[in-house]
Design a protein around this motif. Structure first.
Motif, PDB file in Angstrom:
ATOM      1  N   TRP A 445      53.424  47.553  44.344  1.00  0.00           N
ATOM      2  CA  TRP A 445      52.454  46.472  44.117  1.00  0.00           C
ATOM      3  C   TRP A 445      52.142  46.292  42.631  1.00  0.00           C
ATOM      4  CZ3 TRP A 445      47.827  47.031  41.668  1.00  0.00           C
ATOM      5  CH2 TRP A 445      47.280  48.316  41.566  1.00  0.00           C
ATOM      6  N   GLN A 446      52.163  47.396  41.864  1.00  0.00           N
ATOM      7  CA  GLN A 446      51.872  47.279  40.434  1.00  0.00           C
ATOM      8  C   GLN A 446      52.878  46.374  39.725  1.00  0.00           C
ATOM      9  OE1 GLN A 446      52.122  50.155  42.103  1.00  0.00           O
ATOM     10  NE2 GLN A 446      50.511  51.607  41.512  1.00  0.00           N
ATOM     11  N   ASP A 447      54.151  46.458  40.160  1.00  0.00           N
ATOM     12  CA  ASP A 447      55.197  45.662  39.513  1.00  0.00           C
ATOM     13  C   ASP A 447      55.008  44.168  39.767  1.00  0.00           C
ATOM     14  OD1 ASP A 447      56.349  47.996  38.595  1.00  0.00           O
ATOM     15  OD2 ASP A 447      57.752  48.159  40.273  1.00  0.00           O
ATOM     16  N   ALA A 483      52.480  42.134  52.297  1.00  0.00           N
ATOM     17  CA  ALA A 483      51.048  42.027  52.610  1.00  0.00           C
ATOM     18  C   ALA A 483      50.226  43.171  52.053  1.00  0.00           C
ATOM     19  CB  ALA A 483      50.865  41.934  54.125  1.00  0.00           C
ATOM     20  N   HIS A 484      50.601  43.703  50.925  1.00  0.00           N
ATOM     21  CA  HIS A 484      49.790  44.745  50.302  1.00  0.00           C
ATOM     22  C   HIS A 484      48.486  44.122  49.806  1.00  0.00           C
ATOM     23  CE1 HIS A 484      48.409  47.778  47.435  1.00  0.00           C
ATOM     24  NE2 HIS A 484      49.248  48.638  48.016  1.00  0.00           N
ATOM     25  N   PRO A 485      47.326  44.787  50.031  1.00  0.00           N
ATOM     26  CA  PRO A 485      46.041  44.177  49.657  1.00  0.00           C
ATOM     27  C   PRO A 485      45.959  43.766  48.186  1.00  0.00           C
ATOM     28  CG  PRO A 485      45.678  46.102  51.040  1.00  0.00           C
ATOM     29  CD  PRO A 485      47.141  46.065  50.740  1.00  0.00           C
ATOM     30  N   ARG A 486      46.529  44.572  47.303  1.00  0.00           N
ATOM     31  CA  ARG A 486      46.406  44.242  45.881  1.00  0.00           C
ATOM     32  C   ARG A 486      47.268  43.026  45.531  1.00  0.00           C
ATOM     33  NH1 ARG A 486      43.982  48.813  43.328  1.00  0.00           N
ATOM     34  NH2 ARG A 486      43.950  47.614  41.398  1.00  0.00           N
ATOM     35  N   MET A 487      48.410  42.872  46.211  1.00  0.00           N
ATOM     36  CA  MET A 487      49.227  41.676  45.982  1.00  0.00           C
ATOM     37  C   MET A 487      48.570  40.437  46.581  1.00  0.00           C
ATOM     38  SD  MET A 487      53.262  42.666  46.183  1.00  0.00           S
ATOM     39  CE  MET A 487      53.337  44.136  47.196  1.00  0.00           C
ATOM     40  N   ARG A 488      47.969  40.596  47.760  1.00  0.00           N
ATOM     41  CA  ARG A 488      47.288  39.455  48.383  1.00  0.00           C
ATOM     42  C   ARG A 488      46.085  39.027  47.543  1.00  0.00           C
ATOM     43  NH1 ARG A 488      45.917  40.562  54.477  1.00  0.00           N
ATOM     44  NH2 ARG A 488      45.533  38.314  54.418  1.00  0.00           N
ATOM     45  N   TYR A 489      45.361  40.009  47.046  1.00  0.00           N
ATOM     46  CA  TYR A 489      44.216  39.706  46.182  1.00  0.00           C
ATOM     47  C   TYR A 489      44.658  38.898  44.959  1.00  0.00           C
ATOM     48  CZ  TYR A 489      40.497  40.602  42.753  1.00  0.00           C
ATOM     49  OH  TYR A 489      39.530  40.462  41.803  1.00  0.00           O
ATOM     50  N   ALA A 490      45.699  39.384  44.281  1.00  0.00           N
ATOM     51  CA  ALA A 490      46.187  38.686  43.093  1.00  0.00           C
ATOM     52  C   ALA A 490      46.737  37.312  43.449  1.00  0.00           C
ATOM     53  CB  ALA A 490      47.253  39.527  42.402  1.00  0.00           C
ATOM     54  N   GLY A 491      47.461  37.215  44.568  1.00  0.00           N
ATOM     55  CA  GLY A 491      48.034  35.936  44.975  1.00  0.00           C
ATOM     56  C   GLY A 491      46.965  34.899  45.297  1.00  0.00           C
ATOM     57  N   LEU A 492      45.892  35.317  45.960  1.00  0.00           N
ATOM     58  CA  LEU A 492      44.811  34.386  46.286  1.00  0.00           C
ATOM     59  C   LEU A 492      44.121  33.878  45.016  1.00  0.00           C
ATOM     60  CD1 LEU A 492      43.421  36.294  49.375  1.00  0.00           C
ATOM     61  CD2 LEU A 492      44.217  33.918  49.402  1.00  0.00           C
ATOM     62  N   GLU A 523      39.140  42.362  54.377  1.00  0.00           N
ATOM     63  CA  GLU A 523      37.942  43.045  53.908  1.00  0.00           C
ATOM     64  C   GLU A 523      37.969  43.177  52.392  1.00  0.00           C
ATOM     65  OE1 GLU A 523      37.782  46.784  55.872  1.00  0.00           O
ATOM     66  OE2 GLU A 523      37.348  45.941  57.859  1.00  0.00           O
ATOM     67  N   GLY A 524      36.790  43.450  51.848  1.00  0.00           N
ATOM     68  CA  GLY A 524      36.674  43.816  50.456  1.00  0.00           C
ATOM     69  C   GLY A 524      37.122  42.733  49.488  1.00  0.00           C
ATOM     70  N   ASP A 525      37.905  43.166  48.491  1.00  0.00           N
ATOM     71  CA  ASP A 525      38.323  42.270  47.414  1.00  0.00           C
ATOM     72  C   ASP A 525      39.178  41.115  47.916  1.00  0.00           C
ATOM     73  OD1 ASP A 525      36.979  43.803  45.598  1.00  0.00           O
ATOM     74  OD2 ASP A 525      38.743  44.872  44.864  1.00  0.00           O
ATOM     75  N   VAL A 526      39.996  41.366  48.935  1.00  0.00           N
ATOM     76  CA  VAL A 526      40.870  40.315  49.456  1.00  0.00           C
ATOM     77  C   VAL A 526      40.030  39.183  50.032  1.00  0.00           C
ATOM     78  CG1 VAL A 526      42.628  39.744  51.169  1.00  0.00           C
ATOM     79  CG2 VAL A 526      42.782  41.886  49.879  1.00  0.00           C
ATOM     80  N   ALA A 527      39.017  39.528  50.818  1.00  0.00           N
ATOM     81  CA  ALA A 527      38.151  38.501  51.397  1.00  0.00           C
ATOM     82  C   ALA A 527      37.411  37.735  50.305  1.00  0.00           C
ATOM     83  CB  ALA A 527      37.159  39.139  52.364  1.00  0.00           C
ATOM     84  N   ALA A 528      36.957  38.450  49.283  1.00  0.00           N
ATOM     85  CA  ALA A 528      36.254  37.778  48.180  1.00  0.00           C
ATOM     86  C   ALA A 528      37.179  36.809  47.452  1.00  0.00           C
ATOM     87  CB  ALA A 528      35.707  38.823  47.210  1.00  0.00           C
ATOM     88  N   ALA A 529      38.422  37.229  47.219  1.00  0.00           N
ATOM     89  CA  ALA A 529      39.388  36.346  46.560  1.00  0.00           C
ATOM     90  C   ALA A 529      39.702  35.148  47.444  1.00  0.00           C
ATOM     91  CB  ALA A 529      40.666  37.114  46.235  1.00  0.00           C
ATOM     92  N   ALA A 530      39.776  35.378  48.761  1.00  0.00           N
ATOM     93  CA  ALA A 530      40.035  34.273  49.679  1.00  0.00           C
ATOM     94  C   ALA A 530      38.876  33.284  49.680  1.00  0.00           C
ATOM     95  CB  ALA A 530      40.268  34.811  51.091  1.00  0.00           C
ATOM     96  N   GLY A 531      37.656  33.807  49.606  1.00  0.00           N
ATOM     97  CA  GLY A 531      36.497  32.924  49.532  1.00  0.00           C
ATOM     98  C   GLY A 531      36.539  32.055  48.288  1.00  0.00           C
ATOM     99  N   GLN A 532      36.931  32.653  47.178  1.00  0.00           N
ATOM    100  CA  GLN A 532      37.043  31.888  45.940  1.00  0.00           C
ATOM    101  C   GLN A 532      38.140  30.837  46.058  1.00  0.00           C
ATOM    102  OE1 GLN A 532      37.009  34.126  42.223  1.00  0.00           O
ATOM    103  NE2 GLN A 532      38.564  32.776  41.377  1.00  0.00           N
ATOM    104  N   ALA A 533      39.282  31.213  46.660  1.00  0.00           N
ATOM    105  CA  ALA A 533      40.383  30.260  46.827  1.00  0.00           C
ATOM    106  C   ALA A 533      39.965  29.113  47.731  1.00  0.00           C
ATOM    107  CB  ALA A 533      41.607  30.976  47.399  1.00  0.00           C
TER     108      ALA A 533
END
Length: 973
Positions: A445-447, A483-492, A523-533
């Protein structure tokens, strides 16, 4: 200043020693604070001169009392030189010179304080009192190697004190003359002296470092130029010192200062060439520095300074200056991000020039550099493989720094073009995913996250109307990433940045809605990023989302309370954006479709026998959703509704909220959200809410009496602001009843609490009172509440919150400058007619009887409370009032003097005497009272202003500055 053995001086000396013992060795904090305060007060006394002298000469004492003595001399020379008769100042100078000679071997901190003291004294003395300061100091300390360091320290601090110490009280004419005498006329002598010392046989690194520091001081003040230095051996020595471990840091500082002082490029072409010629060989030192971060940082600083200063020359003389760019790109690759950021301003400045020459083939080498820089920055954006190896502070710092690096990515876009930069990030992701799939693995996910973050950072450079296939590919690829959470967060978050582009390409909306909705159920950061999107998608693409409203309502109903509160509210905002684009009739139905489920849930909670905390939270979220929904829609549909239907809707909705408040208005968050909704609804629906306002005012005033929550008080003021002009008698009666209840509660609170414990209540009560005096003044002025309201405003002046002070000052201004006070006094309401009309901003009294009633009430309040008012004004003026309110305080005094001259003369003396001595000294108090009294007796309002600003306020600034110096306990300059 010979030492004296008088009993008084011996007692003072003993007292100081005891206080210092307590300050440094007593473990009790209160005892330390008391000792520190006593020492600061003692420093202000005339006796401190002799005591400091005795301590300074006692070489057998520990460092602390001797350092205190040196600091005392500096403080008193700065602030209290008027305590020394003019004929004794030379004696003071000689005493300090003798002490400095005694400390020629150290300690350094005492040397520095004495040098600063002598520099400050030299500024204040005339050429007749202390002639040829530099020459005299050189003769006294410059010939003995043991005291050369002292001379260099004095010569270093002298230009700094002359040019930067604004605390030293001298007239401009004297100051300008001393600059020429102390600095300008001595530049050649300083150059000769430093050149001689730098070449002296057996010179130590310590003295060399002092020479460089002295050179920097004179260079930065502009008394010595880079051209002058280039004509001496000091120039070459500065660069040679870069190869000395002992001198590297100070040599870096000197070189950076030299470069900075050549920023007038045309005038310094020859010097610039010499600097660059000597600087470029340091590139080899950079290659050999390895993990020596200090050396890399120093080299990077010099090249960055050169790049920033000469960035325009890079375009015109590419062959000569391009190596600077090559060094800085190497610095940008370094693993320590603190060093990397040193280069950022250069990339910004260089990009500004290159962006205007994109079609010029000669900039190809620069384009290659920025392409490399893009890759380097994306590499730095990458999270470490093991985040647990970082401390929490390191993680926070890295996350913050990533956004800082985003600005440099924008510089790359400006030079290379947004499409190429975004395409490079996209290609990185595609390559990473392809390589991982070929190996049958998931990509780390870091890459992937690092180039995704870069896309987000560069998104501000996107053109919403562009037919950019790169953005389209990104929008398409993001939902298909692992579907890694950190990739989904960044993608959103990337999607959030490109929703304006989606508005021009609405065919992407269905897939994005599905992706964002899935994120909201996480949950967490992913949901927050989705809310912003979701928020940005609804805001930017609202005209295309009307057909999707049923889908959004269904989603909202299905997920319900599984969403986080912030995400639910965000959904409400998003729907508001969509509804705001609809025709009135359709929008009304859509609004009802949104609000009905919210109101139904609130009603269910209100009807529960016993509602749990979780139940109340659910209801509270729906109140917040309704408020934010109305905020987004604004007043678009006011005047186009069916008034009868909407009035019923408003009434029904109010009954539901009122039912919840009747049972649960003591829950703080329910109170807060409800008053915000009331405020928003009154703005949105306007006059349609008038029928429910009497009930609302009764409810919130009862709840304020029961709970003391200031929001219930605040909303009364907002209702007065919004509806006082309607002339509705029921509303006016309801306001009067609500204000009486609120005043009774405020009076009770202030009797049982300190003002600083209830600032929110005081602020909102003053706010409501201000609304009344402006809109419905009879409810305030012609009732027994008035004295209590005025007293509360005076109390508010003692608080430290600027916004409360400003509101209270404005309320007091309206009262003491009320139009009615301009009326002629009568036996029943004596006084002086107000001649300074500042006027009020609201309803004026009608008829002579009402004018007289207003004037009588106001004069009585000012007569009764004028002394505490004046006391609060002068204390606030010299302590806590914001500087931008000083003019208003002056206006208040001028109005008071105009209308109440005799009273002001009686009030001002005791009020000023009560001021703390650390705020204004005794002598300044006496001067002010004399000047103020003379101004009042002459009826000269301009003199009143001058007394307040010149004799009181400026004296307080000087005292505060002294307190800051005392509190810092300055040891180093």
């Amino acid at each position: 200043m010979a030492d004296s053995a008088s009993p008084q001086s011996a007692a003072a000396l003993q007292a100081v020693m005891q206080a210092l013992e307590s300050l440094y060795k007593n473990p009790d904090k209160q005892a330390k604070d008391e000792a520190n305060a006593w020492l600061q007060d003692f420093q202000k006394t005339p006796e401190a001169w002799q005591t400091a002298n005795s301590l300074l000469l006692a070489q057998d004492l520990p460092l602390e009392p001797r350092l205190f003595a040196a600091q005392t001399f500096r403080t008193k020379t700065t602030f209290d030189l008027d305590q020394v008769p003019a004929e004794s100042r030379q004696s003071l100078r000689d005493t300090l010179l003798t002490a400095l000679a005694a400390y020629s071997s150290g300690p350094r901190v005492v040397q520095t304080q004495l040098c600063l003291t002598l520099a400050g004294l030299a500024i204040q003395m005339t050429e007749e009192e202390w002639p040829e300061v530099v020459k005299g100091m050189t003769a006294r300390f410059g010939s003995d190697p043991a005291s050369v360091g002292v001379l260099l320290e004095f010569l270093t601090v002298l230009p700094e004190e002359v040019t930067t110490n604004s605390r030293i009280p001298v007239e401009n004419e004297h100051f300008n003359a001393r600059i020429k005498t102390l600095l300008t006329s001595q530049a050649d002598e300083i150059m000769r002296l430093l050149t001689m010392y730098i070449q002296a046989p057996g010179i130590t690194p310590q003295i060399q470092s002092s020479i460089f520091q002295c050179l920097r001081s004179w260079l930065k003040t502009g008394e010595i130029t880079a051209q002058q230095i280039a004509e001496t051996p000091l120039f070459q020595f500065s660069f040679d010192a870069l190869r000395s471990d002992d001198l590297f840091d100070v040599a870096v500082d000197v070189v950076c200062d030299l470069i900075h002082e050549t920023q007038e490029l045309q005038e310094n072409q020859a010097v610039i060439g010499q600097i660059v010629q000597r600087l470029l060989p340091m590139r080899q030192e950079l290659a050999q520095a390895g993990d020596d971060e200090d050396k890399v940082r120093g080299i990077c600083r010099m090249f960055a300074q050169a790049g920033e200063t000469y960035h325009t020359l890079l375009h015109r003389h590419q062959d000569d200056f391009f190596p600077i760019v090559e060094v800085l790109i190497e610095c940008a690759t370094y693993h320590e991000l603190e060093i990397v950021q040193i280069t950022f301003r250069f990339w910004y400045l260089l990009a500004a020039g290159l962006g205007k020459r994109k079609e010029d083939p000669s900039i190809a080498p620069f384009l290659q550099v920025y392409a490399r820089l893009l890759d380097i920055i994306i590499g730095h954006l990458r999270f470490p493989d093991n985040e647990n190896a970082q401390t929490a502070a390191e993680r926070d710092e890295f996350r913050s720094f990533r956004h800082y690096m985003g600005d440099t990515l924008k510089d790359c876009c400006y030079v290379l073009g947004f499409k190429d930069c975004l395409g490079r990030s996209l290609q990185m992701i595609q390559d990473i995913v392809s390589t991982a799939q070929s190996a049958g693995q998931e990509p780390r996910w870091q890459d992937v996250e690092a180039p995704l973050f870069s896309m987000r950072a560069m998104g501000t450079e996107a053109r919403p109307d562009g037919q950019d296939e790169v953005v389209g590919t990104i929008i398409d690829i993001i939902p298909n990433l692992p579907a890694h959470p950190r990739m989904r967060y960044a993608g959103l978050l990337v999607i959030s940045r490109y929703t304006e582009w989606v508005d021009v390409h609405p065919d992407r909306i269905p897939a994005l809605l599905s992706y964002i909705s899935a994120g909201l159920e996480s949950e967490g950061d992913v949901a927050a990023a989705a809310g912003q999107a979701m928020s940005y998608l609804c805001q930017d693409c609202r005209r295309h989302l009307v057909p999707y409203l049923p889908q959004l309502y269904a989603f909202l109903g299905s997920v319900g309370d599984r969403l986080e509160p912030d995400d639910l509210i965000t959904m409400g905002e998003g729907i508001g954006h969509i509804v705001s684009t609809m025709p009135s009739q359709e929008a009304t139905a859509a609004m009802m479709q949104f609000s009905t489920p919210c109101l139904e849930l609130i009603a269910q909670v209100a009807n529960l026998g016993e509602a749990s905390r979780q139940d109340l939270k659910k209801a509270n979220i729906r109140i917040d959703m309704l408020e934010r929904f109305l905020l987004i829609i604004g007043d678009r549909f006011v005047g186009t509704f069916d008034e009868a239907a909407c009035s019923k809707t408003v009434g029904d909705a109010y009954q539901i909220i009122d039912g919840l408040l009747a049972k649960h208005g003591s829950a703080y968050w329910i109170h807060q959200s409800s008053v915000n909704l009331f405020r928003r609804a009154t703005i949105f629906f306007g006059p349609l809410v008038l029928p429910v306002l009497p009930s609302l005012l009764e409810r919130v005033s009862d709840l304020f009496q029961a709970t003391g929550f200031s929001g219930y008080l605040w909303i009364i003021g907002r209702m007065v602001d919004g509806f006082a002009g309607t002339g509705d008698d029921r509303f006016k009666a309801a306001v009067q009843s609500a204000y009486e209840k609120a005043s009774s509660k405020v009076l009770q609170v202030l009797e049982n609490s300190m003002p600083r414990e209830v600032p929110d209540i005081i602020e909102d009560y003053v706010d409501v009172s201000t609304s009344l005096i402006s809109e419905l003044p009879s409810i305030l002025v012609l009732t027994p509440i008035f004295p209590h309201a005025f007293r509360t405003a005076v109390t508010a002046l003692s608080l430290v919150q600027p916004e409360i002070i400003v509101r209270a000052l404005e309320f007091i201004r309206i009262i003491i400058g009320h139009d009615s006070l301009a009326s002629t006094p009568t036996p029943s309401q004596p006084g002086t007619p107000l001649t300074l009309g500042v006027g009020q901003n609201g309803n004026r009294p009608h008829g002579d009887a009402e004018v007289a009633a207003y004037a009588t009430a106001i004069r009585r309040v000012i007569s009764d409370q004028g002394f505490p008012l004046v006391t609060a004004l002068v204390e606030g003026l010299v302590t806590t009032f914001p500087p931008d309110q000083i003019q208003l305080v002056v206006t208040l005094f001028r109005v008071l003097v105009s209308g109440f001259p005799r009273e002001c003369l009686a009030w001002i003396g005791p009020a000023v005497e009560a001021l703390p001595n650390n705020a204004v000294g005794h002598a300044a108090k006496v001067r002010f009272v004399e000047a103020f009294s003379a101004a009042v007796q002459e009826g000269n309002l301009q003199m009143v202003k001058r007394a307040i600003t010149e004799d009181l306020y400026r004296a307080s600034i000087k005292s505060r500055e002294r307190s800051r110096v005392d509190n810092r306990g300055e040891v180093d300059r």
